[in-house]
Scaffold this active site. Structure first.
Site, PDB file in Angstrom:
ATOM      1  N   LYS A   1      62.812  67.171 -28.197  1.00  0.00           N
ATOM      2  CA  LYS A   1      64.172  67.122 -28.743  1.00  0.00           C
ATOM      3  C   LYS A   1      64.053  66.872 -30.227  1.00  0.00           C
ATOM      4  O   LYS A   1      63.047  66.350 -30.709  1.00  0.00           O
ATOM      5  CB  LYS A   1      64.967  65.981 -28.089  1.00  0.00           C
ATOM      6  CG  LYS A   1      66.465  66.177 -28.145  1.00  0.00           C
ATOM      7  CD  LYS A   1      66.940  67.110 -27.046  1.00  0.00           C
ATOM      8  CE  LYS A   1      68.435  67.266 -27.043  1.00  0.00           C
ATOM      9  NZ  LYS A   1      68.905  67.880 -25.781  1.00  0.00           N
TER      10      LYS A   1
ATOM     11  N   ASP B   1      72.342  71.767 -29.378  1.00  0.00           N
ATOM     12  CA  ASP B   1      72.791  70.516 -28.749  1.00  0.00           C
ATOM     13  C   ASP B   1      74.047  70.095 -29.512  1.00  0.00           C
ATOM     14  O   ASP B   1      74.738  70.958 -30.090  1.00  0.00           O
ATOM     15  CB  ASP B   1      71.668  69.462 -28.789  1.00  0.00           C
ATOM     16  CG  ASP B   1      71.967  68.258 -27.893  1.00  0.00           C
ATOM     17  OD1 ASP B   1      71.849  68.381 -26.663  1.00  0.00           O
ATOM     18  OD2 ASP B   1      72.343  67.186 -28.412  1.00  0.00           O
TER      19      ASP B   1
HETATM   20  P1  NAD Z   1      79.178  69.904 -28.811  1.00  0.00           P
HETATM   21  O1  NAD Z   1      78.861  69.510 -30.188  1.00  0.00           O
HETATM   22  O2  NAD Z   1      79.476  71.331 -28.531  1.00  0.00           O
HETATM   23  O3  NAD Z   1      80.403  69.031 -28.259  1.00  0.00           O
HETATM   24  C1  NAD Z   1      80.409  67.638 -28.313  1.00  0.00           C
HETATM   25  C2  NAD Z   1      81.792  67.139 -27.943  1.00  0.00           C
HETATM   26  O4  NAD Z   1      81.769  65.724 -27.849  1.00  0.00           O
HETATM   27  C3  NAD Z   1      82.867  67.495 -28.958  1.00  0.00           C
HETATM   28  O5  NAD Z   1      84.056  67.873 -28.286  1.00  0.00           O
HETATM   29  C4  NAD Z   1      83.085  66.179 -29.699  1.00  0.00           C
HETATM   30  O6  NAD Z   1      84.386  66.061 -30.258  1.00  0.00           O
HETATM   31  C5  NAD Z   1      82.874  65.181 -28.583  1.00  0.00           C
HETATM   32  N1  NAD Z   1      82.560  63.847 -29.058  1.00  0.00           N
HETATM   33  C6  NAD Z   1      81.699  63.481 -30.030  1.00  0.00           C
HETATM   34  N2  NAD Z   1      81.719  62.153 -30.212  1.00  0.00           N
HETATM   35  C7  NAD Z   1      82.608  61.675 -29.315  1.00  0.00           C
HETATM   36  C8  NAD Z   1      83.079  60.370 -28.999  1.00  0.00           C
HETATM   37  N3  NAD Z   1      82.628  59.297 -29.670  1.00  0.00           N
HETATM   38  N4  NAD Z   1      84.002  60.238 -28.025  1.00  0.00           N
HETATM   39  C9  NAD Z   1      84.464  61.314 -27.360  1.00  0.00           C
HETATM   40  N5  NAD Z   1      84.061  62.567 -27.607  1.00  0.00           N
HETATM   41  C10 NAD Z   1      83.148  62.737 -28.582  1.00  0.00           C
HETATM   42  O7  NAD Z   1      77.948  69.408 -27.916  1.00  0.00           O
HETATM   43  P2  NAD Z   1      77.483  69.938 -26.493  1.00  0.00           P
HETATM   44  O8  NAD Z   1      76.406  70.935 -26.710  1.00  0.00           O
HETATM   45  O9  NAD Z   1      78.653  70.264 -25.658  1.00  0.00           O
HETATM   46  O10 NAD Z   1      76.746  68.642 -25.911  1.00  0.00           O
HETATM   47  C11 NAD Z   1      77.469  67.596 -25.252  1.00  0.00           C
HETATM   48  C12 NAD Z   1      76.524  66.788 -24.401  1.00  0.00           C
HETATM   49  O11 NAD Z   1      75.874  67.649 -23.447  1.00  0.00           O
HETATM   50  C13 NAD Z   1      75.375  66.100 -25.154  1.00  0.00           C
HETATM   51  O12 NAD Z   1      75.039  64.903 -24.498  1.00  0.00           O
HETATM   52  C14 NAD Z   1      74.235  67.096 -25.007  1.00  0.00           C
HETATM   53  O13 NAD Z   1      72.975  66.496 -25.184  1.00  0.00           O
HETATM   54  C15 NAD Z   1      74.464  67.533 -23.581  1.00  0.00           C
HETATM   55  N6  NAD Z   1      73.825  68.805 -23.232  1.00  0.00           N
HETATM   56  C16 NAD Z   1      74.093  69.932 -23.927  1.00  0.00           C
HETATM   57  C17 NAD Z   1      73.493  71.131 -23.550  1.00  0.00           C
HETATM   58  C18 NAD Z   1      73.818  72.427 -24.234  1.00  0.00           C
HETATM   59  O14 NAD Z   1      73.370  73.473 -23.734  1.00  0.00           O
HETATM   60  N7  NAD Z   1      74.583  72.456 -25.308  1.00  0.00           N
HETATM   61  C19 NAD Z   1      72.600  71.156 -22.475  1.00  0.00           C
HETATM   62  C20 NAD Z   1      72.376  69.971 -21.751  1.00  0.00           C
HETATM   63  C21 NAD Z   1      72.995  68.811 -22.148  1.00  0.00           C
END
Ligand code: NAD
Length: 422
Positions: A108, A148
């Site tokens: 990561k 991410d």
């Molecule tokens: P993203 O940046 O697309 O979205 C993140 C979201 O979280 C946004 O809507 C943001 O406003 C919100 N957010 C941020 N801080 C916040 C807070 N303090 N309170 C409430 N909401 C908040 O990111 P993503 O890619 O959707 O990733 C989200 C989660 O999923 C992370 O934990 C990431 O590690 C995990 N994840 C992502 C993927 C992927 O393919 N993108 C894969 C596996 C896991």
């Protein structure tokens, strides 16, 4: 009550690890290896801002383990990024691929920064300069980044272009699988954008089938409405389920009659957040976490379900789209309250599974259609689900520990077979 001192995220990862390792009797020598990361790169690099100033950023790449295949894992741009967080996220990536049985390791990375404070051209220079600084610490057969939090296919395209530009001309097209989550025209896979949300929904479907629970008419809440949260919302609605509350970085909203996730996505694209969505009621963070519903999908950041918040979570199932949304104290409370948890390292593995498909397509110069991607994703994540279910039964334990047991059993076998060099 005296509040307990909060443990670091990586300490939480090791608490989860130790619980599973002891339960399954993991070999003590292998335990020492898997409890540590392999490589940790920290780079402070300068970037010229639009107004001519120079800012120095701290970027990280942590490689936890590559016994099963090349290091693999996302890049995050966020002010909270630090070595402890990146270490934890890298370690979870190793477990994820091992549970679902894909030949990848865990890594990561990220940059400590708030991307909303920078222009598009500054973001491009930051992404490119970080890629250049990483140099051969990444590579198509060595370590493969992906999107991410706050990174997306555009940032992956800049990383790809920068990496390829540093290769010898005749090597360039052999290296297109250096990142996944690219735009489709630049070598990305169809279906990668929705893959993590799709995997979350496939996992919920499996749970519902086992429980005899009807998703039609069920209610759900979602924290984080970015890539994972929005796609999970859209795909769950296709089962006739009703999204009643959403929280993102701008605040939280509630609507008893249901929120249309497609319309909300459009609204968020225009305005930058969920707050102010027409006909919804603004609620605060505490009210959001206490909202009564059947399913809660955390899809934002770590440590949301804790000793403080878990007693008031009012759902039947927590399906973890985010990495690390529940800490070990939160887990104990959810378990004691009879709330099921589909753990992150299983539930959100759809992202790395379709990243693996993208990597394979690039290596073979192929383009798969959506049916092929979705059907293979369904088969692989359901296999992981059944493995974890079986381990939970065999060891009479919670699903997170069972998921760890599956991952550790796979890795233990590989280390026993290969031995430790020299
Ligand atoms: P993203 O940046 O697309 O979205 C993140 C979201 O979280 C946004 O809507 C943001 O406003 C919100 N957010 C941020 N801080 C916040 C807070 N303090 N309170 C409430 N909401 C908040 O990111 P993503 O890619 O959707 O990733 C989200 C989660 O999923 C992370 O934990 C990431 O590690 C995990 N994840 C992502 C993927 C992927 O393919 N993108 C894969 C596996 C896991």
């Amino acid at each position: 009550m005296i509040a307990k001192e909060r443990t670091s995220l990586y300490q939480n990862v090791n608490r989860q690890f130790d619980k599973a390792a002891s339960l399954m009797g993991l070999d003590m020598e292998i335990r020492k290896i898997l409890r540590n990361t392999t490589n940790e790169v920290v780079i402070n690099f300068p970037v010229k801002m639009d107004d001519g100033r120079v800012e120095v950023f701290s970027g990280y790449r942590v490689q936890h383990n590559n016994a099963l295949g090349p290091y693999k894992g996302g890049l995050r741009f966020h002010p909270q990024v630090d070595i402890d967080e990146v270490r934890s996220l890298a370690t979870w990536m190793t477990w994820k691929s091992a549970i679902v049985g894909i030949p990848l390791g865990g890594a990561k990375g990220g940059i400590k920064m708030d991307p909303s404070k920078y222009s598009i051209s500054e973001l491009e220079r930051i992404s490119r300069r970080f890629t250049y600084a990483l140099g051969n610490n990444i590579g198509p057969e060595y370590d493969i980044p992906a999107p991410d939090v706050n990174t997306n296919s555009q940032i992956m395209a800049w990383i790809l272009d920068t990496y390829l530009s540093t290769q010898l001309p005749h090597e360039r097209h052999r290296s297109i699988h250096v990142v996944t989550g690219k735009p489709v025209a630049s070598g990305g896979s169809i279906g990668r954008d929705k893959a993590t949300g799709q995997g979350v929904v496939f996992t919920i479907e499996n749970w519902a089938k086992d429980k005899g629970f009807d998703l039609n008419g069920a209610t759900y809440t979602v924290q984080g409405f970015g890539n994972v949260g929005s796609w999970a919302s859209i795909l769950l609605k296709e089962h006739g389920s009703k999204l009643v509350a959403v929280e993102d970085v701008t605040g939280a909203i509630y609507r008893q009659e249901g929120i249309d996730p497609l319309e909300l996505s459009e609204y968020v694209r225009r305005t930058g957040g969920v707050v102010g969505y027409p006909d919804s009621k603004p609620i605060d963070r505490k009210q959001f976490l206490q909202t009564e519903a059947d399913i809660f999908i955390p899809a934002a950041l770590e440590n949301q379900i804790t000793q403080e918040t878990a007693p008031n979570i009012n759902v039947k199932l927590v399906a973890e789209g985010a990495n690390g949304p529940t800490d070990p104290d939160g887990d104990m409370i959810l378990e004691s309250r009879g709330i099921d948890v589909l753990p992150d390292i299983l539930c959100n593995a759809g992202g790395v599974i379709v990243s693996y498909f993208e990597w394979l397509q690039n290596k073979r110069s192929e383009k798969w259609d959506l049916d092929e991607v979705d059907s293979k994703l369904h088969r692989i994540i359901t296999h992981g689900y059944n493995r974890v279910k079986e381990a939970a039964r065999e060891y009479n334990t919670d699903w997170r520990t069972a998921a760890y047991v599956c991952a550790l059993a796979t890795l233990e076998k590989v280390y026993v077979e290969r031995g430790i060099f020299p």
